[in-house]
Design a protein around this motif. Sequence first.
Motif, PDB file in Angstrom:
ATOM      1  N   ILE A  14       0.853  -1.200   0.000  1.00 11.98           N
ATOM      2  CA  ILE A  14       0.000   0.000   0.000  1.00 11.98           C
ATOM      3  C   ILE A  14       0.887   1.249   0.000  1.00 11.98           C
ATOM      4  O   ILE A  14       0.549   2.270  -0.616  1.00 11.98           O
ATOM      5  CB  ILE A  14      -1.014  -0.007   1.190  1.00 11.98           C
ATOM      6  N   PHE A 207      -3.807   0.354  -7.676  1.00 15.75           N
ATOM      7  CA  PHE A 207      -4.756   0.255  -6.568  1.00 15.75           C
ATOM      8  C   PHE A 207      -6.027  -0.458  -7.038  1.00 15.75           C
ATOM      9  O   PHE A 207      -6.542  -1.349  -6.364  1.00 15.75           O
ATOM     10  CB  PHE A 207      -5.103   1.646  -6.025  1.00 15.75           C
ATOM     11  N   SER A 214     -13.615   2.682  -6.992  1.00 12.84           N
ATOM     12  CA  SER A 214     -14.865   3.242  -6.498  1.00 12.84           C
ATOM     13  C   SER A 214     -14.720   4.751  -6.400  1.00 12.84           C
ATOM     14  O   SER A 214     -13.602   5.273  -6.390  1.00 12.84           O
ATOM     15  CB  SER A 214     -15.227   2.654  -5.128  1.00 12.84           C
ATOM     16  N   PRO A 215     -15.839   5.477  -6.313  1.00 12.93           N
ATOM     17  CA  PRO A 215     -15.737   6.939  -6.239  1.00 12.93           C
ATOM     18  C   PRO A 215     -15.033   7.434  -4.976  1.00 12.93           C
ATOM     19  O   PRO A 215     -14.730   8.614  -4.861  1.00 12.93           O
ATOM     20  CB  PRO A 215     -17.203   7.401  -6.249  1.00 12.93           C
ATOM     21  N   ALA A 216     -14.788   6.520  -4.025  1.00 14.63           N
ATOM     22  CA  ALA A 216     -14.079   6.926  -2.808  1.00 14.63           C
ATOM     23  C   ALA A 216     -12.563   6.905  -3.007  1.00 14.63           C
ATOM     24  O   ALA A 216     -11.812   7.260  -2.098  1.00 14.63           O
ATOM     25  CB  ALA A 216     -14.462   5.997  -1.656  1.00 14.63           C
ATOM     26  N   MET A 217     -12.145   6.507  -4.185  1.00  9.41           N
ATOM     27  CA  MET A 217     -10.710   6.322  -4.436  1.00  9.41           C
ATOM     28  C   MET A 217      -9.902   7.615  -4.362  1.00  9.41           C
ATOM     29  O   MET A 217      -8.695   7.587  -4.122  1.00  9.41           O
ATOM     30  CB  MET A 217     -10.566   5.714  -5.832  1.00  9.41           C
ATOM     31  N   PHE A 218     -10.593   8.745  -4.534  1.00  7.77           N
ATOM     32  CA  PHE A 218      -9.877  10.027  -4.478  1.00  7.77           C
ATOM     33  C   PHE A 218      -9.184  10.216  -3.131  1.00  7.77           C
ATOM     34  O   PHE A 218      -8.226  10.980  -3.010  1.00  7.77           O
ATOM     35  CB  PHE A 218     -10.842  11.191  -4.748  1.00  7.77           C
ATOM     36  N   GLN A 219      -9.696   9.504  -2.111  1.00  5.92           N
ATOM     37  CA  GLN A 219      -9.117   9.647  -0.777  1.00  5.92           C
ATOM     38  C   GLN A 219      -7.672   9.171  -0.704  1.00  5.92           C
ATOM     39  O   GLN A 219      -6.959   9.448   0.253  1.00  5.92           O
ATOM     40  CB  GLN A 219      -9.970   8.903   0.249  1.00  5.92           C
ATOM     41  N   LEU A 220      -7.260   8.442  -1.728  1.00  5.89           N
ATOM     42  CA  LEU A 220      -5.845   8.039  -1.793  1.00  5.89           C
ATOM     43  C   LEU A 220      -4.940   9.264  -1.777  1.00  5.89           C
ATOM     44  O   LEU A 220      -3.820   9.226  -1.270  1.00  5.89           O
ATOM     45  CB  LEU A 220      -5.581   7.249  -3.082  1.00  5.89           C
ATOM     46  N   ARG A 223      -4.295  10.197   1.666  1.00  2.00           N
ATOM     47  CA  ARG A 223      -3.381   9.254   2.315  1.00  2.00           C
ATOM     48  C   ARG A 223      -1.944   9.483   1.848  1.00  2.00           C
ATOM     49  O   ARG A 223      -0.995   9.292   2.599  1.00  2.00           O
ATOM     50  CB  ARG A 223      -3.779   7.817   1.962  1.00  2.00           C
TER      51      ARG A 223
END
Lengths: 290, 386
Positions: A14, A207, A214-220, A223
């Motif tokens: 990761i 990833f 998923s649309p939540a992937m922007f949170q990468l 991180r």
Amino acid sequence: MQYLIQLLISGLAIGAIYGLIAMGFAVIYKSTGLVNFAQGEMTMITAYIAWTISTTVSGNVFVVAIGAILAAVALGLIIERLVMRPMLGEPVFATVMVTIGLAVILRSAINFIWDAYPHGLELGMGRGIVHLGGIGVRTGQLAVIATLLLLLASIWAFFRYSKVGVAMRAVAADDRTALLMGISATRVHALAWAASSVIAGIGGVFFALSYDLSPAMFQLGLRAFPATILGGLDAVLGSGLGGLLIGITENLAGGYLGSGMKEVAGFAMIIVVLMVRPFGIFGERDIERV
Amino acid sequence: MIKHLAAASLLFTTACLVIGPAAAADPGITDTEILIGDVEPLTGPPALLGVAASIGHKIAIAEANAAGGINGRKIKYVLEDDGYVTARTIQGVKKVIDVDKVFAMLGISGSGQSIAVMPVLEKSGIPTVIDVAPVKFLWEPPRKNVFVVGQSYEEGIIHLVNFLADKNPGKKWGLITQDDDYGITVHDGFDSVVKAKKLNVVYSGNYKKGQQDFSSDMLQLKESGAEVFLAGGIIAENIAMMKELEKLSIKPVTGIFWPGRIEPVLKLMGPAGDGIYAVDYVEPFAGAAGKAFLEKAKPLVSEAEFKGINRYTMTGYAAARVMIAAIERCGKQPTWACTIAELEKTKNVETGVMAPISFGPGVRFSNQKLQIMQADAATLSFKPVE
């Protein structure tokens, strides 16, 4: 011992993804002095384009890789030309706000162009599990670690030996002097946006391959940002290594201190490092904070 | 002459003042149309539920309009996006009530958002049926104009854990929950069964909303020796957890909660998702009722909308059916007061997608019957097991 090794391997996997996205942050910062808050969204868009290619054109890994790289280049260049170049000479704060606005637009684009459902990127490889000394690892995770290391070496050579790389460093060091030396700052900026989009996009595709899309992937992006700060906002290679450090730290904290500590650990590490070295582990002392 | 005119004017004004308010209809209703409003997350990750719920509302509305509307009036649907941001939910609800002047409300967004708009709904007095995220605060204490179709998260978890506990006596348990109100509800429900059944919990984890890598969490679960696992993620989290477990070569008996019980999840979990248990109060699409619903929906929505159908479409459809039926029972001149009174009288309304819906005097929660389902990876569907 096996528990520790498993945590380290997962952390490296990761962390390599964080590292690639963090390098994207650093490439833009180093060339333009700007923190791109739309980095996570650009990563996500490239991954979605890769998925679209795999489902509509061909699932062949080379077709998808070339298509995704070209799309990432186009995305970076379009953003630079249409959104960032008009902001040249404007206050840094205003430019940073533009990247935040861009992030919101790109995030919403996912639902308009694709949908809110999670999707799997099927390339016929990367999802298989191999056992190394009894420890299960997905082949995509091994590939992303190898890709990060390869990119770190390539980028080091690029900045050290290529004419374009030296020009980028010159613009980063002093854009006015570079201009007098005949280097086009706008061309270097465009190149930086394209390179950043590709490097981070590779992280996004890996990833999606190892996890899901998923649309939540922007949170990468959120991180990976600590990795850039840790490695040094102006240190491209340092940011890559910062990603690995954050990944390992998060996993060790999650594995030994408890699940809740996983998300906190990376940020706690940044606070400590910034107190000692405000410019990051590999960053230069004279750094502009935005 | 002037005296006569003045007297006539006075008489006319008085007549207007007396008769006017009695004849004036509530907002959102004309001779030909009735407006129904809704605010949902149509962008961002929660669009998965918001879009699906709005499709359910559209199906019920299209079905009613195809049958001639509500006593001759066509229903018009006014939908706003809140992006799952509470401030935008409040803004959106105020907009549809005050600017669009809708007659009734459906929806509304997530649990936190519904709770936040409750004062606005109560103050306005608009008839409302909430269907997306049922949480106790929405019906306790009961509000005059707000009705909730569904079942509480806590009851859902209690039902699932009880089922798994009875099926797996004496086993070691593991649980992971999200660090928000949803996670707390899941944890509370779980804890109540743990106490009652004296379950042996060997792992209890907590993850931050938005976490995507669960490698260390699942490794801890493996080390704990848990044999039954309650995956308290929503969608992507549960997928990531199951794939990590697959990588670690363990397959505990796993239960998931209804927000994550959507068919595409099974495709992404692959073989790792086979056999997982889920609890829900709407019918699975693999069953006869689910298939009948899809058949009904197909001609009423676009191809893109049809692809967006999931369990939330069923909850949205049921709520809209209940609302439409209540307005219909009010006859030619429906008012808010009559609609609220008729909603209260809702008794065993069949929707075909869940158990019959009922409310009652002081009862604003439909308290739907729960059922356990099991995932079948081969057909990518959930099938009832009770």
